[in-house]
Design an enzyme around this catalytic site. Structure first.
Site, PDB file in Angstrom:
ATOM      1  N   ASP A   1       0.851  -1.181   0.000  1.00  0.00           N
ATOM      2  CA  ASP A   1       0.000   0.000   0.000  1.00  0.00           C
ATOM      3  C   ASP A   1       0.889   1.233   0.000  1.00  0.00           C
ATOM      4  OD1 ASP A   1      -1.857   2.012   0.432  1.00  0.00           O
ATOM      5  OD2 ASP A   1      -2.174   1.516   2.557  1.00  0.00           O
ATOM      6  N   VAL A   2       1.008   1.884  -1.145  1.00  0.00           N
ATOM      7  CA  VAL A   2       1.863   3.066  -1.280  1.00  0.00           C
ATOM      8  C   VAL A   2       1.033   4.318  -1.019  1.00  0.00           C
ATOM      9  CG1 VAL A   2       3.433   4.359  -2.760  1.00  0.00           C
ATOM     10  CG2 VAL A   2       3.247   1.869  -3.021  1.00  0.00           C
ATOM     11  N   GLY A   3       1.297   4.974   0.107  1.00  0.00           N
ATOM     12  CA  GLY A   3       0.641   6.226   0.436  1.00  0.00           C
ATOM     13  C   GLY A   3       1.567   7.403   0.207  1.00  0.00           C
ATOM     14  N   ASN A   4       1.034   8.602   0.345  1.00  0.00           N
ATOM     15  CA  ASN A   4       1.851   9.797   0.114  1.00  0.00           C
ATOM     16  C   ASN A   4       2.963   9.950   1.137  1.00  0.00           C
ATOM     17  OD1 ASN A   4       0.497  11.384  -2.176  1.00  0.00           O
ATOM     18  ND2 ASN A   4      -1.230  10.885  -0.862  1.00  0.00           N
TER      19      ASN A   4
ATOM     20  N   ASP B   1     -10.806   6.651   6.120  1.00  0.00           N
ATOM     21  CA  ASP B   1      -9.380   6.360   6.019  1.00  0.00           C
ATOM     22  C   ASP B   1      -8.605   7.625   6.373  1.00  0.00           C
ATOM     23  OD1 ASP B   1      -6.807   5.583   5.408  1.00  0.00           O
ATOM     24  OD2 ASP B   1      -7.323   4.634   3.514  1.00  0.00           O
TER      25      ASP B   1
ATOM     26  N   ALA C   1      -6.775   4.218  -6.094  1.00  0.00           N
ATOM     27  CA  ALA C   1      -6.561   2.785  -5.872  1.00  0.00           C
ATOM     28  C   ALA C   1      -6.738   2.427  -4.403  1.00  0.00           C
ATOM     29  CB  ALA C   1      -5.165   2.396  -6.342  1.00  0.00           C
ATOM     30  N   ASP C   2      -6.375   3.355  -3.505  1.00  0.00           N
ATOM     31  CA  ASP C   2      -6.523   3.087  -2.072  1.00  0.00           C
ATOM     32  C   ASP C   2      -7.989   2.982  -1.670  1.00  0.00           C
ATOM     33  OD1 ASP C   2      -6.760   5.815  -2.725  1.00  0.00           O
ATOM     34  OD2 ASP C   2      -6.213   6.444  -0.699  1.00  0.00           O
TER      35      ASP C   2
ATOM     36  N   THR D   1      -2.691  10.810   4.977  1.00  0.00           N
ATOM     37  CA  THR D   1      -2.286  12.163   4.589  1.00  0.00           C
ATOM     38  C   THR D   1      -3.523  13.016   4.327  1.00  0.00           C
ATOM     39  OG1 THR D   1      -0.272  11.264   3.615  1.00  0.00           O
ATOM     40  CG2 THR D   1      -0.913  13.488   2.959  1.00  0.00           C
TER      41      THR D   1
ATOM     42  N   TYR E   1     -19.855   5.838 -10.115  1.00  0.00           N
ATOM     43  CA  TYR E   1     -19.002   7.029 -10.137  1.00  0.00           C
ATOM     44  C   TYR E   1     -19.026   7.564 -11.549  1.00  0.00           C
ATOM     45  CZ  TYR E   1     -15.235   9.589  -7.674  1.00  0.00           C
ATOM     46  OH  TYR E   1     -14.477  10.533  -7.025  1.00  0.00           O
TER      47      TYR E   1
END
Length: 255
Positions: free
Chosen positions: A6-9, A130, A108-109, A133, A100
């Site tokens: 899980d790549v977050g900012n 969630d 993606a998150d 950031t 949507y």
């Protein structure tokens, strides 16, 4: 074993699953300048030092909101773990009905968190908060319809904005303050950030329950790095720290 990423900012989380169980979790700071070698050596080293054989990893899935790091991450997985990662993106199977206007805009998150939540609480109206950031709130109906929701500045962004846009306010630690009414400038900022965020989330969840779910039973899930500081505030029905990682695992199973 399956590796979920899980790549977050701010940070990148990794989760190692064996069958359906999350057996190991670790993090590193997200750095868009990281090379594939740096990421790959980090992954091998952490797995080795904790007693896991990277050769036992059969599949890798990734959820990323930082596109600039995706190439290095993908190359690291291919070179050092010998597996091509599956990225959550438009076109993969999710098991969700994306209500949507432009599904390609959905982060993606958000998709991963929704998939993880549905796996935990199927056939239930869900609100997922969630707190990373940014603070995102998404709605999932009991029929697995993804309705999106809203996006708010995260707690750290709010603190940083106050300190950078004013002359006399400085950064403070993000925590639940000991007093609702601060007795110092630092406490006043902490009180405003904490209770202001809590109030926003409670009001939004109330409006969603009333106007979207028409007061049907709705389960509220908290996740993300800052969710736990609200654990005793009765905002969430349950806090699930590894929700996105579990959703990535679901995506691998479906695809």
């Amino acid at each position: 074993m399956i590796l979920s990423i899980d790549v977050g900012n701010s940070a990148t989380s990794y989760g190692l699953f064996e069958n359906e169980k999350l057996i190991f979790q670790f993090r590193q700071t997200t750095n868009i300048n990281s090379s594939s070698d740096e990421i790959g050596i980090f992954l091998r080293s952490v797995l080795w030092e904790n007693g896991f054989d990277w050769k036992q990893i059969s599949k890798i899935g990734c959820c990323s909101v930082v596109p600039s790091i995706n190439y290095s991450l993908s190359s690291a997985c291919s070179k050092y773990l010998e597996k091509e990662p599956l990225f959550i993106q438009a076109g993969i199977k999710t098991g969700l009905k994306l209500k949507y206007s432009n599904p390609r805009e959905i982060g993606a998150d958000l998709i991963a968190a929704a998939m993880g939540a549905v796996a935990v609480k199927p056939d239930t109206n869900l609100i997922i908060v969630d707190m990373g950031t940014a603070t995102t709130i998404e709605l999932i109906t009991k029929d697995k319809e993804f309705l999106s929701g809203c996006i708010l500045p995260g707690l750290k962004i709010s603190v940083d904005a106050l300190s950078s846009k004013t002359a006399n306010l400085t950064p403070v630690e993000i925590l639940k303050p000991s007093h609702i009414c601060g007795t110092s400038t630092a406490e006043a900022i902490q009180s405003g950030i904490y209770y202001g965020t809590a109030g926003s989330i409670k009001e939004l969840c109330y409006l969603y329950k009333k106007n979207i779910f028409h007061n049907e039973e709705t389960f509220i899930i908290g996740t993300g790095g800052f969710a736990r500081i609200f654990s005793d505030y009765n905002i969430f029905d349950e806090i699930i720290p590894g929700l996105v990682l579990s959703g990535v695992k679901c995506a691998i199973d479906l695809n």
